[in-house]
Design a protein around this motif. Structure first.
Motif, PDB file in Angstrom:
ATOM      1  N   LEU A 151      15.417  11.718 -69.959  1.00 45.69           N
ATOM      2  CA  LEU A 151      14.458  12.811 -70.145  1.00 45.69           C
ATOM      3  C   LEU A 151      14.643  13.797 -68.992  1.00 45.69           C
ATOM      4  N   GLU A 152      14.773  15.091 -69.325  1.00 40.20           N
ATOM      5  CA  GLU A 152      14.888  16.104 -68.271  1.00 40.20           C
ATOM      6  C   GLU A 152      13.506  16.347 -67.674  1.00 40.20           C
ATOM      7  N   VAL A 153      13.388  16.123 -66.373  1.00 43.98           N
ATOM      8  CA  VAL A 153      12.099  16.269 -65.700  1.00 43.98           C
ATOM      9  C   VAL A 153      12.193  17.384 -64.668  1.00 43.98           C
ATOM     10  N   TYR A 154      11.266  18.344 -64.776  1.00 43.15           N
ATOM     11  CA  TYR A 154      11.272  19.498 -63.878  1.00 43.15           C
ATOM     12  C   TYR A 154       9.942  19.570 -63.119  1.00 43.15           C
ATOM     13  N   GLY A 155      10.022  19.503 -61.803  1.00 42.37           N
ATOM     14  CA  GLY A 155       8.827  19.638 -60.977  1.00 42.37           C
ATOM     15  C   GLY A 155       8.676  21.079 -60.512  1.00 42.37           C
ATOM     16  N   VAL A 156       7.484  21.660 -60.712  1.00 41.52           N
ATOM     17  CA  VAL A 156       7.246  23.051 -60.322  1.00 41.52           C
ATOM     18  C   VAL A 156       6.028  23.125 -59.415  1.00 41.52           C
ATOM     19  N   SER A 157       6.020  24.125 -58.552  1.00 44.26           N
ATOM     20  CA  SER A 157       4.894  24.285 -57.621  1.00 44.26           C
ATOM     21  C   SER A 157       4.000  25.463 -57.987  1.00 44.26           C
ATOM     22  N   ASN A 158       4.469  26.351 -58.909  1.00 47.37           N
ATOM     23  CA  ASN A 158       3.683  27.532 -59.269  1.00 47.37           C
ATOM     24  C   ASN A 158       3.937  27.896 -60.729  1.00 47.37           C
ATOM     25  N   ILE A 159       2.931  28.441 -61.383  1.00 45.48           N
ATOM     26  CA  ILE A 159       3.064  28.824 -62.791  1.00 45.48           C
ATOM     27  C   ILE A 159       4.151  29.875 -62.989  1.00 45.48           C
ATOM     28  N   LEU A 160       4.408  30.691 -61.954  1.00 45.99           N
ATOM     29  CA  LEU A 160       5.402  31.756 -62.062  1.00 45.99           C
ATOM     30  C   LEU A 160       6.795  31.188 -62.324  1.00 45.99           C
ATOM     31  N   GLU A 161       7.102  30.007 -61.751  1.00 47.86           N
ATOM     32  CA  GLU A 161       8.393  29.363 -61.976  1.00 47.86           C
ATOM     33  C   GLU A 161       8.583  29.019 -63.453  1.00 47.86           C
ATOM     34  N   VAL A 162       7.512  28.543 -64.094  1.00 43.35           N
ATOM     35  CA  VAL A 162       7.593  28.168 -65.510  1.00 43.35           C
ATOM     36  C   VAL A 162       7.703  29.416 -66.383  1.00 43.35           C
ATOM     37  N   ILE A 163       6.933  30.453 -66.047  1.00 44.50           N
ATOM     38  CA  ILE A 163       6.991  31.712 -66.798  1.00 44.50           C
ATOM     39  C   ILE A 163       8.401  32.297 -66.751  1.00 44.50           C
ATOM     40  N   ASN A 164       8.992  32.334 -65.557  1.00 43.30           N
ATOM     41  CA  ASN A 164      10.346  32.900 -65.392  1.00 43.30           C
ATOM     42  C   ASN A 164      11.402  32.068 -66.123  1.00 43.30           C
ATOM     43  N   TYR A 165      11.157  30.765 -66.213  1.00 42.25           N
ATOM     44  CA  TYR A 165      12.109  29.902 -66.919  1.00 42.25           C
ATOM     45  C   TYR A 165      12.153  30.255 -68.409  1.00 42.25           C
ATOM     46  N   PHE A 166      10.987  30.366 -69.023  1.00 44.36           N
ATOM     47  CA  PHE A 166      10.950  30.658 -70.463  1.00 44.36           C
ATOM     48  C   PHE A 166      11.232  32.133 -70.773  1.00 44.36           C
ATOM     49  N   ASP A 167      10.736  33.035 -69.897  1.00 45.94           N
ATOM     50  CA  ASP A 167      10.818  34.478 -70.205  1.00 45.94           C
ATOM     51  C   ASP A 167      12.137  35.104 -69.758  1.00 45.94           C
ATOM     52  N   LYS A 168      12.625  34.668 -68.587  1.00 47.64           N
ATOM     53  CA  LYS A 168      13.803  35.327 -68.012  1.00 47.64           C
ATOM     54  C   LYS A 168      15.022  34.405 -67.897  1.00 47.64           C
ATOM     55  N   GLY A 169      14.825  33.137 -68.248  1.00 51.48           N
ATOM     56  CA  GLY A 169      15.954  32.202 -68.185  1.00 51.48           C
ATOM     57  C   GLY A 169      16.278  31.722 -66.790  1.00 51.48           C
ATOM     58  N   THR A 170      15.372  31.980 -65.833  1.00 53.60           N
ATOM     59  CA  THR A 170      15.593  31.484 -64.465  1.00 53.60           C
ATOM     60  C   THR A 170      15.573  29.954 -64.473  1.00 53.60           C
ATOM     61  N   PRO A 171      16.634  29.285 -64.052  1.00 57.40           N
ATOM     62  CA  PRO A 171      16.681  27.817 -64.167  1.00 57.40           C
ATOM     63  C   PRO A 171      15.670  27.121 -63.257  1.00 57.40           C
ATOM     64  N   LEU A 172      15.181  25.998 -63.742  1.00 63.76           N
ATOM     65  CA  LEU A 172      14.334  25.118 -62.926  1.00 63.76           C
ATOM     66  C   LEU A 172      15.204  23.993 -62.367  1.00 63.76           C
ATOM     67  N   GLU A 173      14.790  23.464 -61.236  1.00 68.38           N
ATOM     68  CA  GLU A 173      15.565  22.381 -60.615  1.00 68.38           C
ATOM     69  C   GLU A 173      15.173  21.045 -61.234  1.00 68.38           C
ATOM     70  N   ARG A 174      16.136  20.408 -61.853  1.00 70.42           N
ATOM     71  CA  ARG A 174      15.868  19.113 -62.482  1.00 70.42           C
ATOM     72  C   ARG A 174      15.902  17.998 -61.435  1.00 70.42           C
ATOM     73  N   THR A 175      14.974  17.070 -61.568  1.00 70.93           N
ATOM     74  CA  THR A 175      14.930  15.924 -60.658  1.00 70.93           C
ATOM     75  C   THR A 175      15.547  14.715 -61.340  1.00 70.93           C
ATOM     76  N   ILE A 176      16.549  14.136 -60.678  1.00 69.90           N
ATOM     77  CA  ILE A 176      17.214  12.947 -61.213  1.00 69.90           C
ATOM     78  C   ILE A 176      17.100  11.827 -60.183  1.00 69.90           C
ATOM     79  N   ILE A 177      16.623  10.685 -60.623  1.00 74.86           N
ATOM     80  CA  ILE A 177      16.448   9.543 -59.724  1.00 74.86           C
ATOM     81  C   ILE A 177      17.226   8.350 -60.278  1.00 74.86           C
ATOM     82  N   ASP A 178      17.962   7.690 -59.398  1.00 73.83           N
ATOM     83  CA  ASP A 178      18.599   6.425 -59.762  1.00 73.83           C
ATOM     84  C   ASP A 178      17.543   5.332 -59.571  1.00 73.83           C
ATOM     85  N   THR A 179      16.860   5.015 -60.667  1.00 73.37           N
ATOM     86  CA  THR A 179      15.694   4.123 -60.595  1.00 73.37           C
ATOM     87  C   THR A 179      16.040   2.773 -59.979  1.00 73.37           C
TER      88      THR A 179
END
Length: 512
Positions: A151-179
């Motif tokens: 599952l692609e998991v994206y941690g964000v600190s502000n709503i603006l990051e999510v808005i820019n991802y959907f509206d402008k295609g600005t990538p979010l940083e995916r978090t990957i953990i070796d469980t």
């Protein structure tokens, strides 16, 4: 325009997907339906401020929001981000063609920053099961959710990051953990160690037996004898958690928001020590919208009840069923939730109201009548579920001042783990029994057979010490564990004689 955004609600330790349907049309008004609680109803004020402070606006049109399924109660502030993005997309302020591929959760602050949510792990598990592409959530919870692989998991600190991802295609940083790597790296990071305990060798031996067989234990002794210190170190000698146990435990702590920030998988067994003023609901779980209690937070770990007779009797009695069934079921008119509660109970108590027993040097003393009333606060049925009773005596100065350290928890844990492996093999055909403390009467008769000499010893001890009938099965269970620790196939007389020592409260005339 109608837009569908997806969030999730947690019931028990499982998540249910919530479809947030947002429709913006001509007119004026804000209508939020679908059984939201007050925290969700108030979200419009948080959303309006957050959008305004990030150069967007709350549309002055007729906004209708439905949270489906509409007959399911929704609660909490974690839907703020879901609702905000739905409003922006439905009012054509942002492009969000693929917003339906993601599960989106988060509580908004007025400046648009995100606050942590509860239940991120069960929500992530549900998102993967239902085939969502990704999960967008507050950055504080990202490690917890990233445990779920695939599952692609994206941690964000502000709503603006999510808005820019959907509206402008600005990538979010995916978090990957070796469980697995993170889990196994933290397995041996022990906070407390038995090497710190001076003296008390017989009590350490008793704790080792309790850990090896999963036996509930009660420590009886005066203040300052080391009861709490010993109890805190018990998780350090229990066998390391399996990956499955760690996931179960993390889910429960995630639901109540008890995980530390930026912590993924719990790798240490939990140790819970509630105060004696706790209510029965706080102990077993419940409330108008049920939440796990202390016994579920202790799942796969240790529940320590300090000063057992000071707990309200009604509170202690509600533990009887969970101690037997290893789960607790909370029923309400419209739904029922079940929380796992497989824990080791460790209790401690003073032998008298003053705390001192048979101590001629003590300025305080209690009459036999006072002591009997004090001890009678603990019911027989609860004592029935405690296999080991042990007296803890104060440590003399000579032992306290020794520079030599005791045996380390890691070394004790090796013996305990080896004994547990024998029990796992013994009970491999029984799904409900994993260690000796869980044996039924039928299994006791099958696996705890005694030679004639051992039978005679047990009979003599029960008659001479006036041990109660309930002590019989407990002695056999504990002696089976002692035999496993010494890698003996049969229970010997020495194992029986050691187990007999651990039934202090069953001895008639124990009060003197």
């Amino acid at each position: 325009m109608l837009v569908k955004v997806y969030g999730s609600a947690v019931f028990g330790v499982e998540a249910t997907t919530i479809t947030v349907e947002v429709n913006v049309a001509t007119g004026i008004g804000y209508h939020l339906v679908g059984l939201p609680d007050n925290a969700i109803k108030e979200s419009s004020f948080r959303i309006a401020a957050a959008l305004q402070n990030n150069s967007y606006k709350f549309p002055g049109k007729k906004i209708t929001i439905n949270m489906a399924p509409a007959d399911l109660r929704k609660e909490g502030s974690a839907y703020d981000l879901t609702l905000a993005l739905g409003i922006l997309a439905a009012s054509n302020q942002i492009k969000a063609t693929d917003i339906g591929d993601f599960l989106i959760m988060g509580e908004l602050s007025l400046d648009g920053s995100l606050q942590p949510i509860k239940g991120a792990l069960p929500i992530a598990i549900k998102a993967k099961e239902e085939g969502y592409k990704g999960f967008i959530l507050p950055i504080q919870n990202v490690k917890e959710a990233a445990i779920v692989s695939g599952l692609e998991v994206y941690g964000v600190s502000n709503i603006l990051e999510v808005i820019n991802y959907f509206d402008k295609g600005t990538p979010l940083e995916r978090t990957i953990i070796d469980t697995k790597k993170e889990f196994y790296n933290n397995l041996d990071h022990l906070e407390h160690d038995f090497a710190d305990v001076k003296g008390q060798e017989s009590i350490k031996r008793c704790m080792e037996i309790a850990a090896a067989g999963g036996h509930n234990i009660i420590l009886i002794g005066p203040p300052g004898a080391g009861k709490t210190m010993l109890a805190k170190r018990l998780p350090s000698i229990l066998p390391p958690m399996t990956l499955q146990e760690a996931l179960e435990t993390t889910k429960i702590h995630s639901v109540v928001g008890k995980l530390k920030e930026h912590v993924g998988l719990m790798s240490q067994r939990p140790f819970r020590s509630p105060h004696h003023t706790i209510s029965d609901v706080a102990l077993v779980g419940g409330g108008a919208y049920p939440q796990p209690g202390e016994i579920s937070l202790s799942h796969n770990g240790v529940l320590f009840l300090d000063e057992l007779p000071e707990f309200k009797r009604g509170v202690l009695e509600v533990m009887r069923q969970p101690l037997e069934d290893r789960e607790v079921t909370i029923s309400r008119a419209k739904f029922t939730v079940t929380y796992p509660s497989s824990f080791m109970l460790v209790a401690s108590m003073n032998p008298s109201p003053s705390g001192f027993f048979n101590d001629p040097g003590s300025p305080m003393s209690s009459s036999p009548g006072e002591m009997q009333r004090y001890l009678s606060k603990i019911s027989g049925p609860l004592l029935d579920r405690i296999d080991i009773h042990i007296e803890v005596t104060p440590v003399p100065f000579e032992k306290l001042s020794e520079e030599r350290t005791g045996e380390k928890s890691v070394d004790i844990r090796k013996r305990v783990t080896q004994a547990r492996q024998l029990q796992t093999e013994r009970f491999k055909d029984n799904e409900k029994v994993h260690y000796n403390a869980q044996m039924s009467v039928k299994q006791i008769s099958e696996y705890c057979k005694l030679e004639d000499s051992s039978k005679a010893l047990l009979k003599s001890a029960m008659e001479r010490l006036n041990l109660s009938a309930r002590a019989y099965d407990r002695i056999l269970k504990v002696s089976r564990t002692i035999a496993d620790l010494s890698e003996s196939e049969n229970i010997q007389g020495s194992h029986i004689s050691e187990a007999i020592q651990y039934r202090s409260l069953d001895r008639e005339g124990w009060l003197g």
